[in-house]
Design a protein around this motif. Sequence first.
Motif, PDB file in Angstrom:
ATOM      1  N   LEU A  36       0.835  -1.209   0.000  1.00  0.00           N
ATOM      2  CA  LEU A  36       0.000   0.000   0.000  1.00  0.00           C
ATOM      3  C   LEU A  36       0.863   1.248   0.000  1.00  0.00           C
ATOM      4  O   LEU A  36       0.576   2.221  -0.730  1.00  0.00           O
ATOM      5  N   ALA A  37       1.913   1.256   0.813  1.00  0.00           N
ATOM      6  CA  ALA A  37       2.792   2.431   0.855  1.00  0.00           C
ATOM      7  C   ALA A  37       3.488   2.645  -0.481  1.00  0.00           C
ATOM      8  O   ALA A  37       3.588   3.778  -0.973  1.00  0.00           O
ATOM      9  N   LEU A  38       3.969   1.567  -1.097  1.00  0.00           N
ATOM     10  CA  LEU A  38       4.613   1.682  -2.402  1.00  0.00           C
ATOM     11  C   LEU A  38       3.620   2.095  -3.482  1.00  0.00           C
ATOM     12  O   LEU A  38       4.005   2.702  -4.486  1.00  0.00           O
ATOM     13  N   ASN A  39       2.339   1.801  -3.258  1.00  0.00           N
ATOM     14  CA  ASN A  39       1.298   2.130  -4.226  1.00  0.00           C
ATOM     15  C   ASN A  39       0.658   3.492  -3.930  1.00  0.00           C
ATOM     16  O   ASN A  39      -0.478   3.744  -4.333  1.00  0.00           O
ATOM     17  N   SER A  40       1.397   4.327  -3.177  1.00  0.00           N
ATOM     18  CA  SER A  40       0.940   5.694  -2.837  1.00  0.00           C
ATOM     19  C   SER A  40      -0.355   5.677  -2.038  1.00  0.00           C
ATOM     20  O   SER A  40      -1.221   6.535  -2.207  1.00  0.00           O
ATOM     21  N   GLN A  41      -0.495   4.712  -1.141  1.00  0.00           N
ATOM     22  CA  GLN A  41      -1.645   4.627  -0.244  1.00  0.00           C
ATOM     23  C   GLN A  41      -1.160   4.488   1.202  1.00  0.00           C
ATOM     24  O   GLN A  41      -1.493   3.539   1.908  1.00  0.00           O
ATOM     25  N   PRO A  42      -0.370   5.479   1.681  1.00  0.00           N
ATOM     26  CA  PRO A  42       0.220   5.340   3.028  1.00  0.00           C
ATOM     27  C   PRO A  42      -0.819   5.327   4.141  1.00  0.00           C
ATOM     28  O   PRO A  42      -0.644   4.631   5.147  1.00  0.00           O
ATOM     29  N   ASN A  43      -1.903   6.092   4.020  1.00  0.00           N
ATOM     30  CA  ASN A  43      -2.917   6.107   5.073  1.00  0.00           C
ATOM     31  C   ASN A  43      -3.589   4.746   5.218  1.00  0.00           C
ATOM     32  O   ASN A  43      -3.887   4.299   6.332  1.00  0.00           O
ATOM     33  N   GLU A  44      -3.820   4.087   4.081  1.00  0.00           N
ATOM     34  CA  GLU A  44      -4.391   2.745   4.127  1.00  0.00           C
ATOM     35  C   GLU A  44      -3.401   1.769   4.775  1.00  0.00           C
ATOM     36  O   GLU A  44      -3.801   0.845   5.498  1.00  0.00           O
ATOM     37  N   ALA A  45      -2.104   1.972   4.518  1.00  0.00           N
ATOM     38  CA  ALA A  45      -1.081   1.122   5.139  1.00  0.00           C
ATOM     39  C   ALA A  45      -1.090   1.292   6.655  1.00  0.00           C
ATOM     40  O   ALA A  45      -1.010   0.311   7.405  1.00  0.00           O
ATOM     41  N   LEU A  46      -1.207   2.534   7.116  1.00  0.00           N
ATOM     42  CA  LEU A  46      -1.247   2.787   8.557  1.00  0.00           C
ATOM     43  C   LEU A  46      -2.503   2.190   9.184  1.00  0.00           C
ATOM     44  O   LEU A  46      -2.472   1.691  10.311  1.00  0.00           O
ATOM     45  N   ALA A  47      -3.620   2.238   8.456  1.00  0.00           N
ATOM     46  CA  ALA A  47      -4.869   1.659   8.955  1.00  0.00           C
ATOM     47  C   ALA A  47      -4.736   0.143   9.115  1.00  0.00           C
ATOM     48  O   ALA A  47      -5.309  -0.442  10.044  1.00  0.00           O
TER      49      ALA A  47
END
Length: 446
Positions: free
Chosen positions: A217-228
């Motif tokens: 998710l972080a590599l896919n520009s979705q850091p907030n989803e990664a933190l969730a």
Amino acid sequence: MAGLSIHLLGQLHVALDGQTVTSFEYDKVRALLTYLAVEWQRPHRREALAGLFWPDQSEKAAHDSLRNALSKLRHAIGDQEAQPPYLIINREEIQFNLHSNAWLDMTAFTNLLDESARHPHTSLEACPECLERLEQAVALYRGSFLADFYLPDSQSFEEWCTVLREHLQRRALEALHVLVTAHSRRNELSQALPYAYRLVELEPLDEESYRQIMRLLALNSQPNEALAQYKHLQQLLVSELGVEPADESQALYHQILSETKGEQRIGNLPAPLTPLIGRQAELAEIQNRMEDPDCRLLTILGPGGVGKTRLAVEAAQALRYDFPHGAYLVPLSALHGPEALVPAISEALRLSPGKSKSLRQQVRDYLRQKCLILVMDSFEQVLEGNEIVAELLQEAPKLKILATSRVKLNIEGEQIYPLKGMNYPPPDQLETAMQFSAVQLFSAGA
């Protein structure tokens, strides 16, 4: 299309000529079909089947129960009308007919995995044919073997089911791990994520699968989803086990959180301005080599202009969440002579020059306890500085170096990855030219 379709991966479902079979009447009829279909390799003696399913009954009563269940089973699946029949029956034995028009999802699942295991390839993750087989196999795995199906009065049958459930789930998990790794190494993040989510679905308390999702998710520009995802993992572990996530999970969470808040940029890798074209196989192989604990120094070797720098940076970007202290690019193309190497490394790491130590000692001290990756680009410019690289690798056990060069660094333990030009179509295959990476790159540039 099979006349009789038996789905055992997930909830039991049986269809005859496309229509769901509902006339089994009771569970031991279903269990008898399941057991015979799975254990089709050999005939089964009637007394063994009677003892398996009716262990608490007398021998005569158990045989009568088997005879009754077998009659209902044959009626439910249309065995007497099928040509050839689904069951081979005589006075002593019963066997599922391998040559009948029947299909079993478990057999298809294991056949696909076995074909991949037997197929000759250098790497399973890099074999397109085997990856396609694995994708078909995990699509068949709808859930655990005979999910929510139990025969509480037949301990032997339950033990048989338990062994199969564990074995089949283990094989499904292995296939999913391969698919996640293969797609993520090729920078196919959107394809990797569904398989990573499936891993968590099958093993809800597996932290490594959660970390894999966070990285993707972080590599896919979705850091907030990664933190969730981390927060969900944390709540799950506390409620189920009364423990906090492992140090590795916490470190990954804080690494992504720092980048999200802009508090700390871990590393200095440049963001790509265009997508990588036509180097997915090479990208996967480099990541595979860099993740090998025995590979501390990998040199991408090739002539100028072949794309070494872009490939090295892409690989480091994909790996950066495996290194808690970041990934750094050390550009060397404008330098001349080995004396410029240490200042270049220091500048890339953003070290402030000290008065009490030499710059070389500062770099050594900083890297000694760090887990990070250095991309040393165009090392042929400072080739005589190879002793410095050897020194850093010896003193910093968690340091990895990915170098690009036109010549080998000639350091003990150096691994070489020769990079060739992109593939292009021969003159007689121009109609399929867009399938070749060189043409794709030319088209994108145009």
